[in-house]
Motif scaffolding. Structure first.
Motif, PDB file in Angstrom:
ATOM      1  N   MET A  77       0.689  -1.409  -0.340  1.00  0.00           N
ATOM      2  CA  MET A  77      -0.272   0.121   0.106  1.00  0.00           C
ATOM      3  C   MET A  77       0.756   1.534  -0.053  1.00  0.00           C
ATOM      4  SD  MET A  77      -3.468   0.566   2.475  1.00  0.00           S
ATOM      5  CE  MET A  77      -3.707  -0.851   2.122  1.00  0.00           C
ATOM      6  N   ASP A  78       2.079   1.695   0.707  1.00  0.00           N
ATOM      7  CA  ASP A  78       2.528   2.453   0.600  1.00  0.00           C
ATOM      8  C   ASP A  78       3.083   2.658  -0.444  1.00  0.00           C
ATOM      9  OD1 ASP A  78       1.629   3.091   3.540  1.00  0.00           O
ATOM     10  OD2 ASP A  78       3.167   2.830   4.610  1.00  0.00           O
ATOM     11  N   LEU A  79       4.117   1.455  -0.721  1.00  0.00           N
ATOM     12  CA  LEU A  79       4.875   1.664  -2.104  1.00  0.00           C
ATOM     13  C   LEU A  79       3.646   2.257  -3.699  1.00  0.00           C
ATOM     14  CD1 LEU A  79       6.336  -1.454  -4.316  1.00  0.00           C
ATOM     15  CD2 LEU A  79       4.789  -0.342  -4.904  1.00  0.00           C
ATOM     16  N   TYR A  80       2.785   2.174  -3.278  1.00  0.00           N
ATOM     17  CA  TYR A  80       1.376   2.408  -4.422  1.00  0.00           C
ATOM     18  C   TYR A  80       0.963   3.685  -3.951  1.00  0.00           C
ATOM     19  CZ  TYR A  80       0.702  -2.229  -5.400  1.00  0.00           C
ATOM     20  OH  TYR A  80       0.773  -3.674  -6.243  1.00  0.00           O
ATOM     21  N   ALA A  81       1.880   4.068  -2.592  1.00  0.00           N
ATOM     22  CA  ALA A  81       1.532   6.013  -2.379  1.00  0.00           C
ATOM     23  C   ALA A  81       2.651   6.679  -2.808  1.00  0.00           C
ATOM     24  CB  ALA A  81       1.079   5.757  -0.727  1.00  0.00           C
ATOM     25  N   GLU A  82       3.812   5.813  -2.613  1.00  0.00           N
ATOM     26  CA  GLU A  82       5.007   6.382  -2.580  1.00  0.00           C
ATOM     27  C   GLU A  82       4.571   6.617  -4.547  1.00  0.00           C
ATOM     28  OE1 GLU A  82       7.659   8.811  -2.171  1.00  0.00           O
ATOM     29  OE2 GLU A  82       6.933   7.967  -0.425  1.00  0.00           O
ATOM     30  N   ILE A  89       3.610   7.967 -10.953  1.00  0.00           N
ATOM     31  CA  ILE A  89       2.378   7.744 -12.329  1.00  0.00           C
ATOM     32  C   ILE A  89       1.420   8.513 -12.564  1.00  0.00           C
ATOM     33  CG2 ILE A  89       2.650   5.367 -10.881  1.00  0.00           C
ATOM     34  CD1 ILE A  89       0.762   5.648  -8.676  1.00  0.00           C
ATOM     35  N   ASP A  90       0.758   8.803 -13.240  1.00  0.00           N
ATOM     36  CA  ASP A  90       0.540   9.886 -13.739  1.00  0.00           C
ATOM     37  C   ASP A  90      -1.495   9.157 -13.595  1.00  0.00           C
ATOM     38  OD1 ASP A  90       2.065  11.969 -14.452  1.00  0.00           O
ATOM     39  OD2 ASP A  90       2.856   9.747 -15.897  1.00  0.00           O
ATOM     40  N   GLY A  91      -1.827   8.785 -13.183  1.00  0.00           N
ATOM     41  CA  GLY A  91      -2.902   8.350 -13.253  1.00  0.00           C
ATOM     42  C   GLY A  91      -3.230   6.142 -12.568  1.00  0.00           C
ATOM     43  N   VAL A  92      -4.229   5.966 -12.264  1.00  0.00           N
ATOM     44  CA  VAL A  92      -4.879   5.005 -11.292  1.00  0.00           C
ATOM     45  C   VAL A  92      -5.997   4.498 -11.853  1.00  0.00           C
ATOM     46  CG1 VAL A  92      -4.714   3.692  -9.697  1.00  0.00           C
ATOM     47  CG2 VAL A  92      -3.224   5.759  -9.268  1.00  0.00           C
ATOM     48  N   VAL A  93      -5.846   2.961 -12.775  1.00  0.00           N
ATOM     49  CA  VAL A  93      -6.548   2.198 -12.657  1.00  0.00           C
ATOM     50  C   VAL A  93      -7.161   0.820 -11.721  1.00  0.00           C
ATOM     51  CG1 VAL A  93      -8.350   1.146 -14.674  1.00  0.00           C
ATOM     52  CG2 VAL A  93      -6.914   2.890 -15.331  1.00  0.00           C
ATOM     53  N   ALA A  94      -8.355   0.759 -10.895  1.00  0.00           N
ATOM     54  CA  ALA A  94      -7.360  -0.335 -10.002  1.00  0.00           C
ATOM     55  C   ALA A  94      -9.031  -0.805  -9.741  1.00  0.00           C
ATOM     56  CB  ALA A  94      -7.389  -0.026  -8.914  1.00  0.00           C
ATOM     57  N   THR A  95      -8.833  -1.801  -9.415  1.00  0.00           N
ATOM     58  CA  THR A  95     -10.121  -2.509  -8.794  1.00  0.00           C
ATOM     59  C   THR A  95     -10.782  -1.576  -7.631  1.00  0.00           C
ATOM     60  OG1 THR A  95      -9.164  -4.121  -6.695  1.00  0.00           O
ATOM     61  CG2 THR A  95      -9.862  -5.389  -9.233  1.00  0.00           C
ATOM     62  N   GLY A  96     -12.084  -2.338  -6.777  1.00  0.00           N
ATOM     63  CA  GLY A  96     -12.739  -1.245  -6.091  1.00  0.00           C
ATOM     64  C   GLY A  96     -12.289  -1.736  -4.664  1.00  0.00           C
ATOM     65  N   ALA A  97     -11.879  -2.696  -4.975  1.00  0.00           N
ATOM     66  CA  ALA A  97     -11.390  -4.155  -3.580  1.00  0.00           C
ATOM     67  C   ALA A  97     -10.234  -2.538  -2.995  1.00  0.00           C
ATOM     68  CB  ALA A  97     -10.790  -5.128  -3.123  1.00  0.00           C
ATOM     69  N   SER A  98      -8.897  -2.641  -3.481  1.00  0.00           N
ATOM     70  CA  SER A  98      -8.165  -2.029  -3.456  1.00  0.00           C
ATOM     71  C   SER A  98      -7.152  -0.314  -3.419  1.00  0.00           C
ATOM     72  CB  SER A  98      -7.358  -2.109  -5.301  1.00  0.00           C
ATOM     73  OG  SER A  98      -6.562  -3.457  -5.324  1.00  0.00           O
ATOM     74  N   ILE A  99      -9.065  -0.159  -3.866  1.00  0.00           N
ATOM     75  CA  ILE A  99      -8.927   1.179  -3.687  1.00  0.00           C
ATOM     76  C   ILE A  99      -9.603   1.583  -2.023  1.00  0.00           C
ATOM     77  CG2 ILE A  99     -10.064   3.344  -4.352  1.00  0.00           C
ATOM     78  CD1 ILE A  99      -7.579   2.859  -5.842  1.00  0.00           C
ATOM     79  N   VAL A 100     -10.615   0.972  -2.256  1.00  0.00           N
ATOM     80  CA  VAL A 100     -11.652   1.002  -0.910  1.00  0.00           C
ATOM     81  C   VAL A 100     -11.527  -0.402   0.227  1.00  0.00           C
ATOM     82  CG1 VAL A 100     -14.174   1.846  -0.303  1.00  0.00           C
ATOM     83  CG2 VAL A 100     -13.466   1.807  -2.533  1.00  0.00           C
ATOM     84  N   ASP A 101     -12.017  -0.770  -0.319  1.00  0.00           N
ATOM     85  CA  ASP A 101     -11.122  -1.999   1.138  1.00  0.00           C
ATOM     86  C   ASP A 101     -10.447  -1.825   1.966  1.00  0.00           C
ATOM     87  OD1 ASP A 101     -14.577  -2.833  -0.085  1.00  0.00           O
ATOM     88  OD2 ASP A 101     -13.737  -4.843   0.494  1.00  0.00           O
ATOM     89  N   MET A 102      -9.134  -1.546   1.188  1.00  0.00           N
ATOM     90  CA  MET A 102      -7.763  -1.501   1.010  1.00  0.00           C
ATOM     91  C   MET A 102      -7.338  -0.018   1.592  1.00  0.00           C
ATOM     92  SD  MET A 102      -6.580  -4.464  -1.181  1.00  0.00           S
ATOM     93  CE  MET A 102      -7.869  -5.978  -1.357  1.00  0.00           C
ATOM     94  N   ASP A 103      -7.280   0.580   1.239  1.00  0.00           N
ATOM     95  CA  ASP A 103      -6.560   2.011   1.158  1.00  0.00           C
ATOM     96  C   ASP A 103      -7.702   3.144   2.161  1.00  0.00           C
ATOM     97  OD1 ASP A 103      -4.639   3.871  -0.487  1.00  0.00           O
ATOM     98  OD2 ASP A 103      -6.127   4.312  -0.265  1.00  0.00           O
TER      99      ASP A 103
END
Length: 349
Positions: A77-82, A89-103
């Motif tokens: 999680m902190d890796l992606y944030a860094e 990175i300039d944009g993110v496309v992800a599953t809802g779980a990665s964005i909501v349930d996790m981050d």
């Protein structure tokens, strides 16, 4: 089982917090350099890391981080944030779980826990503990996440929103009320980096948004809705304006196809000279023989006009074991320090 024993057992199982890897604290360049002189997956990873560094060094390249799977809960999680904080990175496309349930979940102050043992899953259910392989989540905390999503929806004007627009509101909420500084959702809001979740309601967001609509309907009031077509249109608009693009993909699934399909969508809209994604890296353990691997390898995607095959690399590995090396290498090579900040989120203001 009495409540006291229940509470004691639950506290015992949720006693070891998952600590997210910090790519700034170690320099993986020597390891990646050594792997480049090896074979098999080691060399694949070294080449993939080289391609990501090429993306960062290309002044015309906009980079999309594409996330599926549970690496965020598992320690990345902190890796992606860094990557976002450091303009890698300039944009993110992800599953809802990665964005909501996790981050977003951790942004509210909650944690993921290492499973020191895996008892019967019915026992976990009785304790309100959810399991992701060897990682635990407190279901009561996850329900707080659900209710918070519902409260955000309640606060908005009842109209259609893309997932990007709604996630921006989630980031705004964390900026004002959050309890974790390096949340990807919060940082994306602060840095105008758009996040898209094409299957957004397949997550805790779904529960909160259903509750929002049901309660508003009972009161005879209008409610907000998510516009999946707007997601596709907005992401395609970014692709058209960006020109040269690179993909750093963890896992596959809907996010992978969604970002790749922007090339085809742009062509259908009449942009005949739109570039295929010039750079692409995918880290996955999915096989290809049964039609899996999230529908295709990167080379196969070239037949659809989505990905250029010159600078692409598949890495067949569990992403949590190799992403820290790739990201640390790129961070310490430092190309991000002179990159132009795209702030693609601003084009929708």
């Amino acid at each position: 089982m009495t409540e006291a024993i229940n509470d004691t057992r639950k506290a015992e199982l949720l006693s070891t917090v998952v600590e997210h890897v910090d790519i700034t604290t170690f320099d993986a360049r020597p390891i990646i350099d050594a792997m480049g002189k090896m074979s098999f997956t080691s060399r694949d990873l070294a080449r993939a890391t080289g391609i990501y560094n090429q993306m960062l060094n290309d002044p015309d390249c906009s980079i999309f981080l594409v996330i599926a799977g549970s690496t965020s809960a598992g320690g990345c999680m902190d890796l992606y944030a860094e990557l976002l904080r450091s303009n890698m990175i300039d944009g993110v496309v992800a599953t809802g779980a990665s964005i909501v349930d996790m981050d977003f979940f951790e942004g509210l102050g909650h944690k993921h826990y290492q499973a020191l043992e895996v008892p019967d899953d019915n026992t976990l259910r009785s304790l309100y503990i959810d399991r992701i392989y060897d990682t635990y989540i407190d279901e009561e905390q996850l329900q707080d996440c659900d209710h918070t999503i519902g409260a955000i929806a309640d606060s908005l004007e009842p109209k259609a929103y893309s997932s990007r627009a709604f996630i921006r509101e989630m980031g705004k909420y964390l900026a004002e009320h959050g309890k974790k500084e390096n949340s990807l959702v919060k940082l994306a809001y602060e840095h105008d980096v758009p996040i898209f979740c094409p299957a957004f309601v397949d997550s805790s967001a779904g529960f909160g948004l259903v509750k929002h609509q049901v309660e508003r309907a009972k009161e005879g009031k209008p409610y907000m809705v998510l516009d999946a077509i707007a997601d596709f249109r907005e992401l395609t608009d970014i692709k058209i304006k960006a020109g040269t693009t690179g993909l750093l993909m963890i896992g596959g699934g809907v996010p992978k196809n969604f970002i790749q399909d922007t090339v085809v969508c742009a062509e259908i809209l009449g942009h005949e000279n739109v570039e295929m994604h010039k750079y692409a890296v995918q880290i996955t353990v999915a096989d290809v023989r049964d039609g899996a691997c999230s529908s295709s390898t990167l080379k196969e995607a070239a037949s659809w006009g989505k990905v250029d095959t010159t600078l692409e690399q598949m890495v067949f590995a569990e992403a949590g074991s190799v992403m820290p090396l790739l990201a640390s290498d790129a961070y310490h090579r430092g190309a991000w320090k002179t990159r132009t900040k795209r702030a693609w989120g601003k084009i929708f203001d």
